[in-house]
Design a protein around this motif. Structure first.
Motif, short mmCIF file in Angstrom:
data_model
loop_
_atom_site.label_atom_id
_atom_site.label_comp_id
_atom_site.label_asym_id
_atom_site.label_seq_id
_atom_site.Cartn_x
_atom_site.Cartn_y
_atom_site.Cartn_z
N SER A 10 89.82 4.58 -77.52
CA SER A 10 88.75 3.60 -77.32
C SER A 10 89.23 2.20 -77.69
O SER A 10 88.94 1.23 -76.96
N CYS A 14 89.36 -1.06 -75.30
CA CYS A 14 88.70 -2.32 -75.69
C CYS A 14 89.68 -3.49 -75.67
O CYS A 14 89.32 -4.58 -75.22
N LYS A 18 88.45 -6.31 -73.37
CA LYS A 18 87.76 -7.40 -74.08
C LYS A 18 88.69 -8.32 -74.85
O LYS A 18 88.27 -9.40 -75.27
N THR A 23 86.50 -7.74 -79.45
CA THR A 23 86.26 -6.31 -79.68
C THR A 23 85.63 -6.12 -81.04
O THR A 23 86.15 -6.60 -82.05
N ASP A 27 81.91 -1.54 -80.69
CA ASP A 27 82.45 -1.26 -79.36
C ASP A 27 83.39 -0.06 -79.40
O ASP A 27 83.32 0.84 -78.56
#
Length: 195
Positions: A10, A14, A18, A23, A27
């Motif tokens: 994850s 991110c 982002k 981030t 998130d």
């Protein structure tokens, strides 16, 4: 996958989508399907997790570009090999844009990210030796001043090409442009005839 691996995956997504500064821990946790507390439990902090994700993404890019450079290394002519290698690097930026954006984003924040400057500095020498080997199409050589000098040269070209590509992909130099510039500069510096 377990929570630790889910968090890392994850965090990597991110970073790509982002960037570092935008981030949030939420998130990452939401993307992994875990609680916020899992970040602290597995990585200590969001920053430590993001650094781990960045290092992993750099490794993935290294494997990808290594395969492309291995194909270029099969060309006998050193000039053509050089051109193909740099074109392959330039073309790799489209797939790994998020990784390069994050690296440049972090340069201005190094003083505020505990552990990151040391981690990057420690990887610097290995990275230079690895780049020297990759671009020469051979196994990594011993740690010598000559190999480090080659690595510094390749690393500098790589970072310059990445920066120019991020500003505008059409601005990133091609292998042909790098070869022409190398011939001109080496002629100027070493007094030989430029190609």
């Amino acid at each position: 996958m377990g929570n630790r691996e889910d968090l890392l995956a994850s965090a990597t997504r991110c970073l790509q989508e982002k960037g570092y500064g935008r981030t949030t821990a939420r998130d990452i946790a939401t993307g992994a399907g875990v609680s916020l507390a899992a970040i602290g439990y597995h990585y200590g902090s969001k920053d430590a997790l993001l650094v781990e994700a960045l290092v992993g993404a750099m490794g993935t890019w290294g494997e990808s570009i290594g395969a492309a450079l291995a194909a270029a290394a099969e060309v006998d002519d050193p000039k053509e090999r050089f051109v193909r290698a740099w074109n392959a690097v330039r073309d790799s930026f489209a797939e790994h844009r998020g990784l390069w954006t994050v690296q440049f984003e972090l340069l201005g924040q190094l003083d505020h990210l505990p552990g990151l400057p040391e981690r990057l500095a420690a990887a610097q020498k290995d990275g230079r030796l690895g780049l020297a080997a990759l671009f020469q199409g051979r196994a990594e050589a011993a740690d010598t001043p000559e190999e480090l000098a080659r690595g510094v040269f390749y690393q500098s070209l790589l970072l310059g090409q990445a920066a120019q590509w991020l500003i505008g992909p059409e601005l990133a130099p091609s292998g042909e442009e790098y070869l022409r510039g190398l011939a001109l500069v080496s002629g100027d510096v070493l007094g030989g005839a430029a190609g």
